[in-house]
Design a protein around this motif. Structure first.
Motif, PDB file in Angstrom:
ATOM      1  N   SER A 115       2.856  20.491   2.006  1.00 27.93           N
ATOM      2  CA  SER A 115       3.675  19.307   2.244  1.00 27.93           C
ATOM      3  C   SER A 115       3.527  18.379   1.052  1.00 27.93           C
ATOM      4  O   SER A 115       2.611  18.539   0.243  1.00 27.93           O
ATOM      5  N   ASP A 116       4.417  17.390   0.957  1.00 27.43           N
ATOM      6  CA  ASP A 116       4.331  16.393  -0.118  1.00 27.43           C
ATOM      7  C   ASP A 116       5.133  15.176   0.329  1.00 27.43           C
ATOM      8  O   ASP A 116       6.357  15.169   0.249  1.00 27.43           O
ATOM      9  N   LEU A 117       4.440  14.159   0.818  1.00 25.08           N
ATOM     10  CA  LEU A 117       5.092  12.981   1.389  1.00 25.08           C
ATOM     11  C   LEU A 117       4.483  11.706   0.833  1.00 25.08           C
ATOM     12  O   LEU A 117       3.296  11.674   0.491  1.00 25.08           O
ATOM     13  N   GLN A 118       5.311  10.655   0.749  1.00 26.34           N
ATOM     14  CA  GLN A 118       4.818   9.328   0.381  1.00 26.34           C
ATOM     15  C   GLN A 118       5.252   8.332   1.461  1.00 26.34           C
ATOM     16  O   GLN A 118       6.390   8.388   1.939  1.00 26.34           O
ATOM     17  N   ARG A 119       4.342   7.424   1.792  1.00 32.53           N
ATOM     18  CA  ARG A 119       4.621   6.396   2.783  1.00 32.53           C
ATOM     19  C   ARG A 119       4.215   5.024   2.248  1.00 32.53           C
ATOM     20  O   ARG A 119       3.347   4.900   1.392  1.00 32.53           O
ATOM     21  N   MET A 120       4.879   4.003   2.788  1.00 32.14           N
ATOM     22  CA  MET A 120       4.722   2.623   2.298  1.00 32.14           C
ATOM     23  C   MET A 120       4.346   1.680   3.422  1.00 32.14           C
ATOM     24  O   MET A 120       4.875   1.755   4.534  1.00 32.14           O
ATOM     25  N   TRP A 121       3.419   0.781   3.092  1.00 33.19           N
ATOM     26  CA  TRP A 121       3.036  -0.307   3.985  1.00 33.19           C
ATOM     27  C   TRP A 121       3.046  -1.625   3.204  1.00 33.19           C
ATOM     28  O   TRP A 121       2.861  -1.648   1.985  1.00 33.19           O
ATOM     29  N   TYR A 122       3.216  -2.703   3.939  1.00 33.93           N
ATOM     30  CA  TYR A 122       2.989  -4.035   3.379  1.00 33.93           C
ATOM     31  C   TYR A 122       1.860  -4.662   4.173  1.00 33.93           C
ATOM     32  O   TYR A 122       1.828  -4.581   5.422  1.00 33.93           O
ATOM     33  N   VAL A 123       0.910  -5.297   3.463  1.00 32.74           N
ATOM     34  CA  VAL A 123      -0.227  -5.946   4.110  1.00 32.74           C
ATOM     35  C   VAL A 123       0.159  -7.400   4.382  1.00 32.74           C
ATOM     36  O   VAL A 123       0.333  -8.203   3.448  1.00 32.74           O
ATOM     37  N   LEU A 124       0.323  -7.724   5.633  1.00 30.94           N
ATOM     38  CA  LEU A 124       0.765  -9.067   6.008  1.00 30.94           C
ATOM     39  C   LEU A 124      -0.245 -10.115   5.584  1.00 30.94           C
ATOM     40  O   LEU A 124      -1.454  -9.955   5.760  1.00 30.94           O
ATOM     41  N   ASP A 125       0.273 -11.202   5.029  1.00 37.86           N
ATOM     42  CA  ASP A 125      -0.556 -12.346   4.661  1.00 37.86           C
ATOM     43  C   ASP A 125      -0.612 -13.299   5.840  1.00 37.86           C
ATOM     44  O   ASP A 125       0.115 -13.146   6.833  1.00 37.86           O
ATOM     45  N   LYS A 126      -1.475 -14.326   5.752  1.00 35.21           N
ATOM     46  CA  LYS A 126      -1.610 -15.285   6.847  1.00 35.21           C
ATOM     47  C   LYS A 126      -0.269 -15.941   7.150  1.00 35.21           C
ATOM     48  O   LYS A 126       0.442 -16.392   6.250  1.00 35.21           O
ATOM     49  N   GLY A 127       0.083 -15.956   8.414  1.00 33.85           N
ATOM     50  CA  GLY A 127       1.324 -16.595   8.837  1.00 33.85           C
ATOM     51  C   GLY A 127       2.551 -15.720   8.736  1.00 33.85           C
ATOM     52  O   GLY A 127       3.626 -16.093   9.215  1.00 33.85           O
ATOM     53  N   GLU A 128       2.418 -14.535   8.138  1.00 34.49           N
ATOM     54  CA  GLU A 128       3.571 -13.645   7.988  1.00 34.49           C
ATOM     55  C   GLU A 128       3.704 -12.714   9.189  1.00 34.49           C
ATOM     56  O   GLU A 128       2.704 -12.220   9.726  1.00 34.49           O
TER      57      GLU A 128
ATOM     58  N   LEU B 245       0.868  -1.182   0.000  1.00 30.21           N
ATOM     59  CA  LEU B 245       0.000   0.000   0.000  1.00 30.21           C
ATOM     60  C   LEU B 245       0.901   1.226   0.000  1.00 30.21           C
ATOM     61  O   LEU B 245       1.745   1.390   0.885  1.00 30.21           O
ATOM     62  N   HIS B 246       0.709   2.067  -1.003  1.00 32.11           N
ATOM     63  CA  HIS B 246       1.489   3.299  -1.151  1.00 32.11           C
ATOM     64  C   HIS B 246       0.525   4.469  -1.167  1.00 32.11           C
ATOM     65  O   HIS B 246      -0.500   4.443  -1.857  1.00 32.11           O
ATOM     66  N   ILE B 247       0.835   5.499  -0.383  1.00 32.81           N
ATOM     67  CA  ILE B 247       0.004   6.701  -0.357  1.00 32.81           C
ATOM     68  C   ILE B 247       0.891   7.931  -0.530  1.00 32.81           C
ATOM     69  O   ILE B 247       1.883   8.103   0.173  1.00 32.81           O
ATOM     70  N   ASP B 248       0.498   8.773  -1.478  1.00 31.94           N
ATOM     71  CA  ASP B 248       1.160  10.047  -1.767  1.00 31.94           C
ATOM     72  C   ASP B 248       0.182  11.142  -1.356  1.00 31.94           C
ATOM     73  O   ASP B 248      -0.904  11.267  -1.922  1.00 31.94           O
ATOM     74  N   LEU B 249       0.569  11.941  -0.347  1.00 28.15           N
ATOM     75  CA  LEU B 249      -0.363  12.888   0.258  1.00 28.15           C
ATOM     76  C   LEU B 249       0.318  14.230   0.494  1.00 28.15           C
ATOM     77  O   LEU B 249       1.464  14.279   0.948  1.00 28.15           O
ATOM     78  N   GLY B 250      -0.393  15.299   0.195  1.00 30.78           N
ATOM     79  CA  GLY B 250       0.101  16.639   0.502  1.00 30.78           C
ATOM     80  C   GLY B 250      -1.038  17.524   0.948  1.00 30.78           C
ATOM     81  O   GLY B 250      -2.104  17.538   0.326  1.00 30.78           O
ATOM     82  N   VAL B 251      -0.839  18.256   2.028  1.00 29.72           N
ATOM     83  CA  VAL B 251      -1.841  19.209   2.499  1.00 29.72           C
ATOM     84  C   VAL B 251      -1.303  20.618   2.323  1.00 29.72           C
ATOM     85  O   VAL B 251      -0.102  20.832   2.134  1.00 29.72           O
ATOM     86  N   LYS B 252      -2.217  21.576   2.415  1.00 25.85           N
ATOM     87  CA  LYS B 252      -1.840  22.986   2.392  1.00 25.85           C
ATOM     88  C   LYS B 252      -2.393  23.639   3.639  1.00 25.85           C
ATOM     89  O   LYS B 252      -3.603  23.568   3.903  1.00 25.85           O
ATOM     90  N   GLN B 253      -1.495  24.243   4.420  1.00 25.14           N
ATOM     91  CA  GLN B 253      -1.897  24.863   5.675  1.00 25.14           C
ATOM     92  C   GLN B 253      -1.267  26.249   5.762  1.00 25.14           C
ATOM     93  O   GLN B 253      -0.052  26.392   5.613  1.00 25.14           O
ATOM     94  N   ASP B 254      -2.109  27.253   5.975  1.00 20.33           N
ATOM     95  CA  ASP B 254      -1.628  28.636   6.049  1.00 20.33           C
ATOM     96  C   ASP B 254      -0.771  28.997   4.835  1.00 20.33           C
ATOM     97  O   ASP B 254       0.244  29.691   4.945  1.00 20.33           O
ATOM     98  N   GLY B 255      -1.188  28.500   3.665  1.00 21.15           N
ATOM     99  CA  GLY B 255      -0.557  28.905   2.417  1.00 21.15           C
ATOM    100  C   GLY B 255       0.656  28.115   1.985  1.00 21.15           C
ATOM    101  O   GLY B 255       1.217  28.386   0.924  1.00 21.15           O
ATOM    102  N   TYR B 256       1.073  27.099   2.780  1.00 21.58           N
ATOM    103  CA  TYR B 256       2.271  26.327   2.438  1.00 21.58           C
ATOM    104  C   TYR B 256       1.962  24.832   2.432  1.00 21.58           C
ATOM    105  O   TYR B 256       1.082  24.355   3.157  1.00 21.58           O
TER     106      TYR B 256
END
Length: 399
Positions: A253-266, A240-251
């Motif tokens: 952000s731009d960040l991306q974060r990564m997750w792995y979804v565990l399968d059974k037994g992992e 799961l990859h998410i690319d997110l940026g907010v704007k607060q008081d005129g400025y």
């Protein structure tokens, strides 16, 4: 109040930059800015204008605003211009009088072939300005303001850095809430709708259009790039990859974060996923080590790109990083390869005070995209992270 403080800071910077570049006057020439905005105007004035308006900044510290009389009081209230000149019938005469007062050898105006943030003067307004100057001593003295705007927009003041940090911190808190909420079986749209709820509840803005912010990529079937969230379902064994940026008081952000979804037994990610994460993280660290003031952008991208290829993955087909600030893509210098689309801007040298993203990705077959993005400040000594960098893969457990 901070907006007025920001404008003061940027106007003082502009005077220093004009002297540095040996340019006498910088002229921002605009009209109906709610319909046709100039990206440079927000750096030197907080608001919109209707009639033809001229904002002149001289290397001697003088600042003159010439506006329709209905707009003049707004500029006076700011208290940031040394002279405010209202007009009734037309701007030509007060503009020529102001130029006679400055007596400039060169007049920088906002056009550029390479930098979108410095290309706010429309062709029609450029022709109109040339017409006003015909037969005057300033005919033929127009030059591009791209170097001024590049420096002014790129060299963040302490107030600007604080505001970017504020937006970054808000984004990181949202990522933590996403992790606590998301589970296998959700669609990209459902994840994005949850994020929209958080952003709207907190009164934040979007660093890029809401329709594809956040970008949500789950598993191998998701489209990559600037795509709106769809109906792809998050499944165990996928990334799961998410690319997110907010704007607060005129400025922004731009960040991306990564997750792995565990399968059974992992309890940890399988080797192919973990290796992809390690390579992406390693490439970003290599890029960080090369990101130093005075270095051309393409050289920084080159070392990260080589690291990816040397580790057996195809090169990423975008730049390693871009400037961040009032806009998510804040103009000028790009940490990108010497491709046609980055002509000019990839050769620009990094400066202290620049805030860049560092971002790249690889694809893990049958698993999905692996991508990280951090926001960093270039200092005199090196690089300072404005985000808390992701240095290990995050996990989503099956329910």
């Amino acid at each position: 109040m901070f907006e007025r403080q920001l404008i003061r800071e940027k106007l003082e910077q502009a005077t220093d930059i004009l002297n540095e570049l040996d340019i006498d006057v910088w002229l921002t020439f605009v009209r109906e800015t709610s319909l046709s905005p100039d990206p440079a105007l927000e750096l030197i004035f907080d608001g919109d204008v209707t009639w033809q308006s001229a904002f002149l900044i001289g290397r001697d510290g003088r600042r003159t605003a010439i506006l329709g009389h209905y707009d003049a009081e707004t500029v006076r209230t700011l208290g940031t211009y040394t002279k405010v000149v209202p007009y009734h019938e037309g701007i030509r005469q007060p503009l020529l009088a102001a130029l006679a007062d400055y007596a400039p050898r060169s007049i920088a105006v906002n056009y550029s072939e390479d930098d979108v943030a410095a290309d706010g003067l429309s062709y029609g307004m450029y022709r109109l300005l040339q017409n006003y100057l015909t037969g005057t001593p300033w005919e033929g003295r127009l030059v591009s303001a791209e170097a001024i705007i590049r420096a002014l927009r790129g060299r963040k003041t302490p107030t600007e850095i604080e505001l970017v940090c504020q937006a970054v911190a808000a984004t990181e808190r949202i990522f933590d809430e996403i992790e606590a909420y998301v589970h296998p079986g959700m669609t990209q749209k459902q994840i994005a709708q949850f994020v929209h709820g958080l952003i709207d509840e907190q009164g934040l803005g979007y660093a890029w259009p809401k329709a594809f912010n956040p970008i949500v990529t789950c598993g191998p079937e998701s489209a990559t790039g600037h795509a709106a969230p769809g109906d792809v379902v998050l499944c165990a064994g996928h990334t799961l990859h998410i690319d997110l940026g907010v704007k607060q008081d005129g400025y922004c952000s731009d960040l991306q974060r990564m997750w792995y979804v565990l399968d059974k037994g992992e309890t940890t990610a399988p080797p192919d996923v973990q290796r992809a994460f390690d390579v992406v993280l390693g490439a970003i660290k290599i890029g960080e080590s090369a990101l130093r003031r005075g270095t051309p952008g393409w050289q920084i991208d080159e070392v990260a790109r080589k690291f990816i290829v040397d580790n057996g993955y195809p090169e990423y087909m975008h730049a390693l990083g871009h400037l961040l600030g009032r806009s998510v893509h804040d103009g000028a210098t790009v940490l990108g390869p010497r491709w046609e689309r980055y002509k000019g801007i990839c050769d620009l040298k990094v400066e202290a005070g620049n805030v860049f993203t560092l971002e790249l990705h690889v694809v893990v077959p049958e698993r999905g995209m692996m991508s990280l993005e951090e926001d960093v400040l270039v200092t005199e000594q090196g690089v300072e992270y404005l985000s808390h960098p992701q240095t290990s893969l995050r996990y989503i457990c099956p329910r």
